[in-house]
Scaffold this active site. Sequence first.
Site, PDB file in Angstrom:
ATOM      1  N   CYS A 117      44.045  37.349  36.467  1.00 15.99           N
ATOM      2  CA  CYS A 117      44.761  38.455  37.465  1.00 15.99           C
ATOM      3  C   CYS A 117      46.065  38.595  37.364  1.00 15.99           C
ATOM      4  CB  CYS A 117      43.918  38.579  38.717  1.00 15.99           C
ATOM      5  SG  CYS A 117      44.064  40.163  39.389  1.00 15.99           S
ATOM      6  N   HIS A 225      38.182  38.133  37.410  1.00 17.43           N
ATOM      7  CA  HIS A 225      38.231  36.883  38.235  1.00 17.43           C
ATOM      8  C   HIS A 225      37.008  36.111  37.918  1.00 17.43           C
ATOM      9  CE1 HIS A 225      41.459  37.827  41.088  1.00 17.43           C
ATOM     10  NE2 HIS A 225      41.236  39.012  41.042  1.00 17.43           N
ATOM     11  N   GLU A 227      36.566  33.105  38.267  1.00 12.62           N
ATOM     12  CA  GLU A 227      36.513  32.185  39.374  1.00 12.62           C
ATOM     13  C   GLU A 227      35.425  32.105  40.240  1.00 12.62           C
ATOM     14  OE1 GLU A 227      38.922  34.468  41.451  1.00 12.62           O
ATOM     15  OE2 GLU A 227      39.032  34.068  39.355  1.00 12.62           O
TER      16      GLU A 227
END
Length: 264
Positions: A117, A225, A227
Site C-alpha cells: 500500500c 493489503h 496481510e
Amino acid sequence: MRNSRVSQPLVAVSADVCELYDYRWHATPQQYLEAAVASAGVFPLIVPSLGDGLDFDQLLGAVDGVMITGSGSNVHPALYCGDASEANGPYDPARDSTTLPLIRKAIDNGIPLLAICRGLQELNVALGGTLATEVQDRPGMLDHRAPPSDSRDERFSIRQTITIKPDSCLSRLCGAGEISVNSVHRQAIERLAARLDVDAVAEDGIVEAVSVRNARGFALGVQWHPEYWVTSDGPSARIFRAFGDAVRAHAGMRLRAPLRAAQS
C-alpha cells in the site's frame, strides 16, 4: 544459532510515528507482524523512523528482508515535486526519511523487499516516480477508498478486481488474469519509476502491483493489503510465503558465504 536464523530470519519492518499518551511512538500495526510470523515465517523487527540517524548499512547487514507497511499517512509531495495540502494529509516525514533510503539500499544489496500500500508508493518515489493524490476525485477513476463502515472486516473486504499481467513477478506467484483484492487507498502511482515494471492494474488503469526490473532479489510492491486476509485468501498467502522463502534463501546464502570463502 545459524539454523534458527535461517528458519526464522530477521526482517526489518517500517514504523509510523504517532502521538499517544503524550509520547511520540514508532509503531507498526499488529496485522503486518502476525502475517510476517505466521505466513512468511520470519522474525519482524520494527525499525524506528529516525532517518539519517540510522546506519542503514549496519541494519541491512543484520537482516535478510525488508517489509514496508501500509499507513494512514501519505508520502509527502515535496519528495516528488508535488504540492502538499491539508486534504491530502496527514503526512509522516520522519517515516519518509527512513523508508526511502532503506528501500533503495535494500534493492541495491539484493535484500528481499515486500512493499504494501503506502509501501508501494514509497517504492515508486524512492526510485524517482511520482504519485497522483486523491485519485477518487479524478474523472473516470474508481473510488479506491474503504467503504464507510464500523466493521474493519468490511472496510478491508476483498471487493476490487485487478488484472495481473502475464510473465510478471506477480503472475509467477498468483497466475495471470483477474483476481479480487482489498485495495484501500487515496493516492496511487502517476509516473512510474524507470526501474519498475507494472505487474497488475485495476479496472480504471490504476497501478496495483509493481516489481523492480532486473532486481538482484525479490522486490515486489502491491497496492492492496495481503496481510489482512493472509490466513484465508490464496493470493495473499502466496505473496507472504514467497517473500518468506526469498528471505530464507537470502539468509542461507549469507551463511554459506564464509564457508565458500574459506574453501577458496
